[in-house]
Motif scaffolding. Structure first.
Motif, mmCIF file in Angstrom:
data_model
loop_
_atom_site.group_PDB
_atom_site.id
_atom_site.type_symbol
_atom_site.label_atom_id
_atom_site.label_comp_id
_atom_site.label_asym_id
_atom_site.label_seq_id
_atom_site.Cartn_x
_atom_site.Cartn_y
_atom_site.Cartn_z
ATOM 1 N N SER A 99 0.863 -1.183 0.000
ATOM 2 C CA SER A 99 0.000 0.000 0.000
ATOM 3 C C SER A 99 0.902 1.237 0.000
ATOM 4 O O SER A 99 2.012 1.184 -0.528
ATOM 5 C CB SER A 99 -0.943 -0.085 1.194
ATOM 6 N N GLU B 31 -3.201 -9.682 0.472
ATOM 7 C CA GLU B 31 -4.481 -9.735 -0.239
ATOM 8 C C GLU B 31 -4.299 -10.178 -1.688
ATOM 9 O O GLU B 31 -3.199 -10.126 -2.219
ATOM 10 C CB GLU B 31 -5.150 -8.359 -0.161
ATOM 11 N N THR C 13 -7.833 4.168 2.363
ATOM 12 C CA THR C 13 -8.523 5.465 2.415
ATOM 13 C C THR C 13 -9.683 5.540 1.419
ATOM 14 O O THR C 13 -10.625 6.299 1.587
ATOM 15 C CB THR C 13 -7.497 6.584 2.128
ATOM 16 N N VAL D 189 2.660 -13.037 5.005
ATOM 17 C CA VAL D 189 3.807 -13.418 5.828
ATOM 18 C C VAL D 189 3.301 -13.816 7.202
ATOM 19 O O VAL D 189 2.508 -13.099 7.805
ATOM 20 C CB VAL D 189 4.806 -12.234 5.937
ATOM 21 N N ARG E 195 -11.402 -2.047 6.830
ATOM 22 C CA ARG E 195 -9.975 -1.839 6.626
ATOM 23 C C ARG E 195 -9.523 -2.366 5.265
ATOM 24 O O ARG E 195 -8.603 -1.882 4.666
ATOM 25 C CB ARG E 195 -9.177 -2.546 7.725
ATOM 26 N N ASP F 246 1.643 2.660 8.816
ATOM 27 C CA ASP F 246 0.807 2.433 9.994
ATOM 28 C C ASP F 246 1.385 1.396 10.959
ATOM 29 O O ASP F 246 1.001 1.346 12.118
ATOM 30 C CB ASP F 246 -0.591 1.943 9.570
ATOM 31 N N VAL G 205 -2.059 8.678 5.583
ATOM 32 C CA VAL G 205 -1.447 8.475 4.275
ATOM 33 C C VAL G 205 -0.124 9.244 4.176
ATOM 34 O O VAL G 205 0.889 8.710 3.746
ATOM 35 C CB VAL G 205 -2.406 8.953 3.155
ATOM 36 N N ASN H 150 -4.730 15.750 8.469
ATOM 37 C CA ASN H 150 -5.744 15.112 7.648
ATOM 38 C C ASN H 150 -6.709 16.111 7.028
ATOM 39 O O ASN H 150 -6.822 17.244 7.467
ATOM 40 C CB ASN H 150 -6.548 14.072 8.425
#
Ligand code: FAD
Ligand code: SF4
Ligand code: SF4
Lengths: 421, 449
Positions: A12, A37, A45, A81, A129, A277, A295, A325
């Protein structure tokens, strides 16, 4: 056993930003991105807009599909992982596959943090999420009528708006006394809350949830005030926590997140970096390290990590993270940078405010000494990016203070115009 | 010549704030002159004009932070393109962009940014004063390359000599309507001066004594004024010739407001006579007269703050510069040329010396860059008219000084205590300079002095 000189876990903002930084210096060296994924890279976001249907899930991707091929990067989707062996410089995937690396970046982001509430484990609830979460929520919304949102942070507020627009009755429960406590002061939060109330969303602040139960298709919440709420859709959005489970026993130093230095090197082991994050890095206003889940932080930290991994001599160490933000809601727009929520009464700060509740405007600048340290605004013309730079570059405004307070938009633009090139 | 991307350059000194560019932009994009639709904004504050416009960045923060992949740099044109269909109106780009280059339009209810009007920007055409120019990024450098090099090829400077770079670039910008003074020092020693047409500079050049450079140049200027010629006087003194031996004559000329540009090429010592210490040699540095042994550990005193001393002389213009930041130096030269019509313009150019400082010639620019990034050499200017110092390249998060020191042989012996001293001294210097960014402090000091 697979091998990659640079191994990036997580595809990401942080992972991709590191990838770009590595490729700038090393066009050839082996780089592999592992992503849990099965989709191409996307940003969490974007999920509120997937939920609302404004964008379609297959269109939200952060990089065009041919990008990795052009960059000579191996992208492995569906590669989760499950453990890291820092001593042997290898990681293991859920499938049992092993990957050896020379340099490893952990950019696995954060996951919803689920509060300990009696009964919550036994009921079915949603979180937001991943793309999968968003699609599930969207599907559930089409069948539901009454939604309850736990937590009035950015994610909860976005989702509440979406659900209202989809025709649901929505109630938001927040333990603190205001909405968006991470970004706005009570006055700003009140204004935002007002927009929600006007649209018919009920917001219960200062209410803790004591218990949750499910009967049939409905969930029931008992609140600290003694009230009970019931609905047919529950969204839990009470914050996030770094995804670090797979680091158990790896030797990587983990507190709240992976503890990193100003080059994003992870503590406790060699040749491992962390960004975004998942990382706990220096804060801008003090020395204590914190997780700064936005971000902008993920992009900046990812870039620093990539530069350090590849030995880019132009690297400038991390200057520290702060809350930054932007937030759009019901045709309104808001932003907050730095200490935008400091109140008037606090010492050591000087606060300039413009508050026009009837036209739904609020603007606030916070100074300390001759420096801007925070700003927030609702429906103002101020440039969040310019103010953010004035804060992080520690531009001394002592002399210009008078002009700046009178004309913050113009003065900010003039100052940034002068530093260009 | 390779192709470069274009950008819109802004010259604030030519702008009078007429807003014609803004109207043209709105007209082109929305068919109305309402400024709300303009992607370009010219604003005034504190007596200065500023431009808020997309710079079509090489490393665009907006692109890097957009969560929707709605922004992308066009590899053909370099323009950052915004894709309305992908945009989700989250405004993160307005937070990521440092220049207010992408902003929210309250009427159209979406973000907007400069798209170069299909290659021929309306604003540039509309500006009646030439304050906006469409340029290729590299053109600025090409312009310099096209200026005449007034120094002959084959002068005998060391490999990787920074002072030669200073000399060549300065004279390119100042031009040939000039009288050049090169007192004893590296710049005279490499063959800029000579007799019978054998000088290394294609302009009148003379060799004053180390002690009287500024005085002689002042005299030459007065002569030219008497015969009615407007000629620029320029001196290239070394740090020894400026801060030590020539200081009294420089100080006198500054106090009298003599009209000249005085460039101090500071290589932190007497290099061409065998690397002796000068008063600008920094603390801890090895030189042949501040040796490193069991007792002495390089120079034991801090350097003289030469540029600040010149501010205190009330010069018309004072600046520090580095060849690692060439655009900054050229801009300062332009101001110096102008200021020298009124009085003294003094530029202190940091000039790393591969031979005397012991580092490979290939690292010259790296040394210069690190000096700035660590705040060892802060870049600033003082304009008498403005009355205070302004940092021209403020350093957000300075690197530890060790990252600079470790590049250079003359600092190899430093122990931790010495490095800590340099770090503390560097911080102190910045604190002092910051005081001078306030007009009040500067004037008070001037009055007190
Ligand atoms: C609904 C929502 C709205 C948001 N709105 C905003 C906003 O308006 N502004 C803002 O600044 N921020 C917002 N955020 C936060 C922002 O999305 C994050 O800060 C940002 O995405 C962090 O990027 P990251 O690269 O660190 O991690 P993430 O984006 O979380 O990505 C983590 C990556 O790691 C992969 N991964 C995880 N675990 C493993 C594993 N074990 N093995 C392999 N791969 C793994 C994931 O598949 C994913 O690719 C929002 C977040 C959400 C959820
Ligand atoms: S919008 Fe801002 S960040 Fe993006 S390219 Fe333009 S100037 Fe750079
Ligand atoms: S407002 Fe649009 S262009 Fe800007 S960051 Fe958000 S999605 Fe990207």
């Amino acid at each position: 056993m697979f091998h990659s000189k640079y191994l990036i876990v997580g595809a990401s903002h942080a992972g991709l930003s590191a990838l770009d930084a590595i490729r700038l210096i090393e066009p050839e060296g082996e780089v592999t991105l592992l992503c849990a994924e099965s989709t191409p890279p996307y940003s969490p976001t974007i999920l509120p807009y997937v939920v609302s249907g404004e964008v379609r899930a297959e269109e939200v991707f952060l990089r065009r599909s041919d990008r990795f091929e052009r960059m000579g990067v191996r992208f492995e989707a569906g590669a989760r992982v499950v453990s890291v062996q820092a001593g042997d410089h290898s990681v293991e995937l859920e499938s049992g596959e092993k990957w050896e690396y020379e340099k490893l970046l952990l950019a696995t982001g954060a996951a919803p943090s689920i509060p300990r509430i009696e009964g919550l484990e036994g009921v079915s609830y949603h979180v937001l999420r991943t793309l999968e979460d968003a699609e599930k929520l969207r599907a559930a919304m089409s069948a539901a009528k009454e939604a309850i949102v736990l937590g009035a942070g950015l994610i909860g507020m976005h989702a509440a708006e979406n659900m209202l627009k989809a025709g649901l009755k929505v109630r938001v429960v927040e333990a603190l006394d205001q909405v968006l406590p991470a970004y706005f002061d009570p006055r700003g939060a009140d204004l935002i809350e007002r927009a929600f109330l006007e649209q018919g969303i009920e917001i219960l602040t200062g209410e803790r949830v004591e218990g949750v139960a499910q009967s049939g298709g409905r969930v029931e919440l008992s609140l600290s005030s003694g009230k009970t709420l019931s609905g047919d859709l529950l969204l839990v959005s009470t914050g996030v926590k770094p995804r670090t489970e797979y680091l158990k026993g790896s030797g990587v130093e983990v507190e709240e997140g992976v503890v990193v230095d100003d080059r994003m090197r992870a503590g406790g082991v060699e040749d491992v970096w962390a960004a975004g994050d998942v990382a706990q890095a220096r804060g801008f206003f003090g020395d204590s390290k914190r997780v700064n889940a936005t971000v902008l932080s993920a992009v900046e930290q990812g870039r620093i990590a990539g530069m350090d991994m590849v030995g880019d001599s132009a690297l400038q160490p991390y200057g520290g993270g702060m809350a930054v933000n932007t937030y759009t809601f019901f045709k309104h727009r808001a932003f907050s940078v730095g200490m935008g929520k400091v109140s008037e009464s606090e010492d050591d700060f000087e606060v300039d405010q413009v508050y026009l509740p009837s036209s739904f405007c609020y603007q606030k600048l916070v100074f300390s000494g001759g420096y801007l340290v925070g700003a927030s605004g609702i429906n103002t013309e101020l440039d969040p990016g310019v103010l953010y730079q004035l804060i992080r570059r520690k531009v001394n405004l002592e002399e210009e203070k008078g002009v700046f307070s009178a004309k913050p938009l113009e003065m900010g633009r003039v100052l940034m115009s002068q530093v260009w090139r | 010549m390779g192709k470069g991307y274009k950008t819109i350059a802004f010259y604030p000194q030519r702008c009078d704030g007429c807003q014609k560019c803004v109207e043209a932009c709105s007209e082109f994009h929305a068919g109305s002159t309402d400024p709300v639709h303009s992607r370009i904004k010219v604003v005034e504050a504190g007596g200065a004009f500023g431009l808020a416009l997309c710079r079509q960045c090489g490393e665009p923060q907006c692109v890097m932070n957009c969560p929707a992949g709605a922004l992308e740099k066009d590899t053909e044109t370099g323009v950052i393109k915004w894709d309305r269909d992908r945009c989700v109106n989250c405004h993160i780009c307005t937070l990521a962009c440092p220049y207010a280059g992408i902003t929210y339009n309250v009427v159209s209810e979406e973000v907007m940014k400069c798209d170069f009007c299909e290659g021929d920007p309306a604003c540039v055409k509309a500006c009646p004063l030439g304050a906006l120019e469409l340029k290729r990024g590299a053109e600025i450098f090409n312009e310099w390359a096209e200026l005449e090099d007034l120094v002959v090829p084959g002068i005998s400077a060391c490999l990787g000599c920074n002072s030669e770079l200073v000399l060549r670039h300065t004279l390119r910008r100042v031009g040939s309507n000039v009288v050049v003074a090169t007192p004893p020092g590296c710049m005279a020693g490499v063959g800029t001066v000579g007799v019978n047409g054998k000088t290394g500079v294609k302009a009148p050049v003379f060799h004053p004594l180390l002690t009287n450079t500024a005085a002689m140049l002042a005299g030459a200027k007065r002569y030219y004024k008497r015969i009615g010629r407007d000629v620029t006087m320029i001196a290239f003194g070394g740090d020894g010739g400026t801060a030590d031996v020539g200081f009294q004559s420089l100080s006198g000329a500054a106090e009298r407001g003599e009209q000249m540009i005085y460039i101090c090429v500071d290589n932190e010592g007497y290099m061409n006579t065998g690397v002796q210490r000068s008063s600008t040699t920094p603390y801890g540095a090895w030189t042949s007269t501040t040796p490193v042994g069991t007792v002495l550990r390089g120079k034991s005193r801090d350097a003289k703050p030469m540029p600040l001393l010149m501010v205190m002389h009330n010069c018309e213009y004072v600046a520090t510069a580095s060849t690692a930041f060439m655009e900054d130096y050229y801009r300062k030269l332009e101001k110096a040329i102008e200021a020298a019509r009124r009085g003294m313009a003094y530029i202190h150019v940091f000039s790393p010396c591969p031979t005397g400082w012991r580092f490979p010639p290939s690292k010259l620019i790296e040394v210069g860059r690190k000096a700035v990034q660590t705040n060892i050499v802060p870049l600033w200017e003082y304009e008498n008219r403005v009355g205070r110092i302004r940092f021209t390249h403020p350093v957000e998060n300075p690197l530890p000084v060790a990252e600079y020191l470790s590049l250079i042989g003359k600092f190899r012996h430093l122990d931790e205590e010495q490095i800590a001293h340099i770090q503390a001294q560097t911080q102190r210097k910045i604190e002092v300079l910051k005081k001078f960014t306030s007009e009040q402090t500067t004037t008070t000091l001037h009055h007190a002095a």
